[in-house]
Design a protein around this motif. Sequence first.
Motif, short mmCIF file in Angstrom:
data_model
loop_
_atom_site.label_atom_id
_atom_site.label_comp_id
_atom_site.label_asym_id
_atom_site.label_seq_id
_atom_site.Cartn_x
_atom_site.Cartn_y
_atom_site.Cartn_z
N VAL A 65 5.55 -3.49 -10.83
CA VAL A 65 4.55 -2.42 -10.88
C VAL A 65 3.17 -2.97 -11.21
O VAL A 65 2.17 -2.48 -10.72
N GLU A 66 3.12 -4.03 -12.02
CA GLU A 66 1.84 -4.68 -12.31
C GLU A 66 1.30 -5.36 -11.06
O GLU A 66 0.10 -5.31 -10.79
N ALA A 67 2.19 -5.99 -10.30
CA ALA A 67 1.77 -6.65 -9.07
C ALA A 67 1.25 -5.63 -8.07
O ALA A 67 0.23 -5.87 -7.41
N GLN A 68 1.91 -4.49 -7.97
CA GLN A 68 1.44 -3.46 -7.04
C GLN A 68 0.05 -2.97 -7.45
O GLN A 68 -0.83 -2.82 -6.60
N ALA A 69 -0.16 -2.75 -8.73
CA ALA A 69 -1.47 -2.32 -9.21
C ALA A 69 -2.52 -3.41 -8.97
O ALA A 69 -3.65 -3.12 -8.58
N PHE A 70 -2.13 -4.65 -9.17
CA PHE A 70 -3.04 -5.77 -8.94
C PHE A 70 -3.44 -5.84 -7.46
O PHE A 70 -4.60 -6.03 -7.13
N LEU A 71 -2.47 -5.65 -6.57
CA LEU A 71 -2.75 -5.69 -5.14
C LEU A 71 -3.69 -4.56 -4.73
O LEU A 71 -4.54 -4.74 -3.85
N ALA A 72 -3.55 -3.41 -5.37
CA ALA A 72 -4.45 -2.29 -5.07
C ALA A 72 -5.87 -2.61 -5.53
O ALA A 72 -6.85 -2.26 -4.86
N LYS A 73 -5.99 -3.30 -6.66
CA LYS A 73 -7.29 -3.67 -7.22
C LYS A 73 -7.90 -4.87 -6.50
O LYS A 73 -9.11 -4.98 -6.38
N GLU A 74 -7.05 -5.77 -6.02
CA GLU A 74 -7.48 -7.01 -5.35
C GLU A 74 -6.86 -7.07 -3.95
O GLU A 74 -5.93 -7.84 -3.69
N PRO A 75 -7.35 -6.26 -3.01
CA PRO A 75 -6.72 -6.18 -1.69
C PRO A 75 -6.80 -7.46 -0.86
O PRO A 75 -6.07 -7.60 0.12
N ASN A 76 -7.65 -8.40 -1.23
CA ASN A 76 -7.73 -9.66 -0.49
C ASN A 76 -6.71 -10.69 -0.97
O ASN A 76 -6.70 -11.82 -0.51
N THR A 77 -5.82 -10.30 -1.87
CA THR A 77 -4.77 -11.19 -2.38
C THR A 77 -3.82 -11.57 -1.25
O THR A 77 -3.40 -10.73 -0.46
N LEU A 78 -3.49 -12.85 -1.16
CA LEU A 78 -2.52 -13.33 -0.19
C LEU A 78 -1.14 -13.34 -0.86
O LEU A 78 -0.95 -13.98 -1.89
N ILE A 79 -0.20 -12.60 -0.27
CA ILE A 79 1.18 -12.57 -0.77
C ILE A 79 1.93 -13.70 -0.08
O ILE A 79 2.13 -13.68 1.14
N VAL A 80 2.34 -14.70 -0.86
CA VAL A 80 2.98 -15.90 -0.33
C VAL A 80 4.47 -15.86 -0.68
O VAL A 80 4.85 -15.95 -1.84
N ASP A 81 5.30 -15.72 0.35
CA ASP A 81 6.75 -15.66 0.19
C ASP A 81 7.30 -17.07 0.37
O ASP A 81 7.22 -17.63 1.47
N VAL A 82 7.85 -17.65 -0.70
CA VAL A 82 8.32 -19.04 -0.66
C VAL A 82 9.79 -19.16 -0.29
O VAL A 82 10.35 -20.25 -0.31
N ARG A 83 10.41 -18.04 0.09
CA ARG A 83 11.83 -18.07 0.45
C ARG A 83 12.01 -18.65 1.86
O ARG A 83 11.06 -18.88 2.57
N THR A 84 13.25 -18.83 2.24
CA THR A 84 13.56 -19.34 3.58
C THR A 84 13.33 -18.24 4.61
O THR A 84 13.29 -17.05 4.28
#
Length: 164
Positions: A65-84
């Motif tokens: 929920v903190e990450a979701q709020a952060f993404l709303a506040k910082e929309p230029n954030t790059l979400i990097v998925d390190v999984r396969t």
Amino acid sequence: MVVAADMRVMDRLRRLAGLILSLVFLAYFTGCSEEPASQTVSNDGTETQGESVIAGPEFASLLAVEAQAFLAKEPNTLIVDVRTEAEREQLRIPGSVAVPLNDILRGAAELPKDKPLLLVCAVGGRSYAAGLYLAQKKYPRIYNLRGGISAWQKAGLPLEYGKK
């Protein structure tokens, strides 16, 4: 009769060895154990417990929920998925990009330093390792999704399913 009993014992040993190897393989490739509880690491290597804010370079773990709020506040954030790629085909956060952990650790991934990075894996361990590495490489704003995509899913946050 002795030969048949010996063959049954050998067959059981082979099955046991196969089971042990399967468990080791599974632990290695899904070894995304959750990162240490709620800590922030600055690029100078100092660690603090809790949800503190560090001026300048930072590395923090955020709950879903903190990450979701952060993404709303910082929309230029790059979400990097390190999984396969196989893991990403099952489910992923919309807008995330695939950058496997091995590519990051080999230095083969080119990630921007001019925008925040939210690192994601299954439960937070691989993304935490990626965050530690990127902090050493002086990336200024790194955030780890604590609990990974599992926590994101449990929080009922948006996901995409299937091949992209």
